[in-house]
Design a protein around this motif. Structure first.
Motif, short mmCIF file in Angstrom:
data_model
loop_
_atom_site.label_atom_id
_atom_site.label_comp_id
_atom_site.label_asym_id
_atom_site.label_seq_id
_atom_site.Cartn_x
_atom_site.Cartn_y
_atom_site.Cartn_z
N GLU A 170 0.85 -1.18 0.00
CA GLU A 170 0.00 0.00 0.00
C GLU A 170 0.88 1.23 0.00
O GLU A 170 1.87 1.30 0.73
N ALA A 171 0.55 2.20 -0.86
CA ALA A 171 1.37 3.40 -0.99
C ALA A 171 0.49 4.63 -1.17
O ALA A 171 -0.65 4.53 -1.64
N GLN A 172 1.03 5.76 -0.79
CA GLN A 172 0.35 7.03 -0.97
C GLN A 172 0.90 7.73 -2.21
O GLN A 172 2.08 7.62 -2.52
N ASP A 173 0.02 8.44 -2.90
CA ASP A 173 0.43 9.19 -4.09
C ASP A 173 0.71 10.63 -3.67
O ASP A 173 -0.21 11.39 -3.37
N PRO A 174 2.01 11.05 -3.66
CA PRO A 174 2.33 12.40 -3.19
C PRO A 174 1.78 13.51 -4.08
O PRO A 174 1.73 14.67 -3.66
N PHE A 175 1.36 13.16 -5.30
CA PHE A 175 0.83 14.17 -6.21
C PHE A 175 -0.67 13.99 -6.46
O PHE A 175 -1.25 14.67 -7.30
N GLY A 176 -1.29 13.06 -5.75
CA GLY A 176 -2.73 12.83 -5.91
C GLY A 176 -3.55 13.88 -5.18
O GLY A 176 -3.05 14.65 -4.36
N GLU A 177 -4.83 13.88 -5.48
CA GLU A 177 -5.72 14.84 -4.84
C GLU A 177 -5.86 14.53 -3.35
O GLU A 177 -6.00 15.45 -2.53
N GLN A 178 -5.84 13.25 -2.99
CA GLN A 178 -5.92 12.87 -1.59
C GLN A 178 -4.59 12.19 -1.19
O GLN A 178 -4.42 10.98 -1.29
N LYS A 179 -3.66 13.01 -0.74
CA LYS A 179 -2.31 12.53 -0.47
C LYS A 179 -2.23 11.56 0.70
O LYS A 179 -1.28 10.78 0.81
#
Length: 213
Positions: A170-179
């Protein structure tokens, strides 16, 4: 008659003794000559040994310079190597960043005396100098740099328990709308950052199919 015979015998003995003495003297001179020749040969051998040693030392201390582009050209003349490098177009696929399919590759870049984590955005071979455009990690500023200032990052040998290249994480998208949202992703690459401790993960999000560091 007796006296004459004795005198003749004495003369004969003196002549024999003289011959023996002459022969002995000849042997002595021959021996001395042989010894002198041997000493001359020994001196020549010693001189030959002394002459060889400095040549060997010079070979050990000889300094060679080689082309920084890795083409294999080398010379003991620094100027000759520098002139060669000015026109050398060689680049090694294993070591140099030399193709246009390196976009988004994580690298370390030497900039103004320091090294930074960065991404390759573009490679423009039409530029006469600094053909690689990079984006620096953190402030996301852009810059054009020369190939010799760009280095590949090493693969990470040690990863957190249960994590390995190819596994689903599982990873977070640093450039996504919901970081702060965690997304299911597959780990495709793990590299050691420029500080030698941090690890940069290249993941592919399963839902969108997009990839991100």
């Amino acid at each position: 008659a007796v006296m004459r015979a004795a005198g003749a015998a004495q003369k004969s003995m003196e002549a024999a003794a003289a011959k023996q003495a002459a022969a002995a003297a000849k042997d002595v001179r021959a021996s001395e000559a042989a010894g002198g020749a041997a000493r001359i040969v020994d001196r020549r051998r010693a001189a030959a040994t002394i002459k060889k040693e400095p040549v060997q030392d010079m070979e050990c201390e000889r300094v060679m310079f080689e082309c920084e582009r890795g083409c294999g050209f080398e010379s003991a003349n620094r100027v000759a190597v520098e002139r060669h490098e000015a026109g050398c177009g060689y680049s090694d696929d294993q070591d140099a960043v030399d193709s246009d399919d390196r976009s988004n590759e994580a690298v370390k870049v030497a900039w103004q005396g320091k090294k930074y984590d960065a991404l390759i955005l573009n490679i423009d071979r039409s530029r006469k100098s600094k053909p690689i455009q990079v984006q620096f990690e953190g402030d996301w500023s852009l810059g054009w740099v020369d190939e010799k200032h760009v280095e590949r990052l090493k693969e990470a040998d040690v990863l957190p328990e249960g994590v390995h290249v190819g596994s689903v994480i599982e990873a977070q998208d640093p450039f996504g709308e919901q970081k702060s949202v965690w997304h299911s992703a597959r780990l495709e690459q793990a590299l050691v950052g420029v500080d030698g401790r941090s690890i940069r993960y290249w993941v592919k999000f399963e839902q969108s199919g997009l990839s991100q560091w």
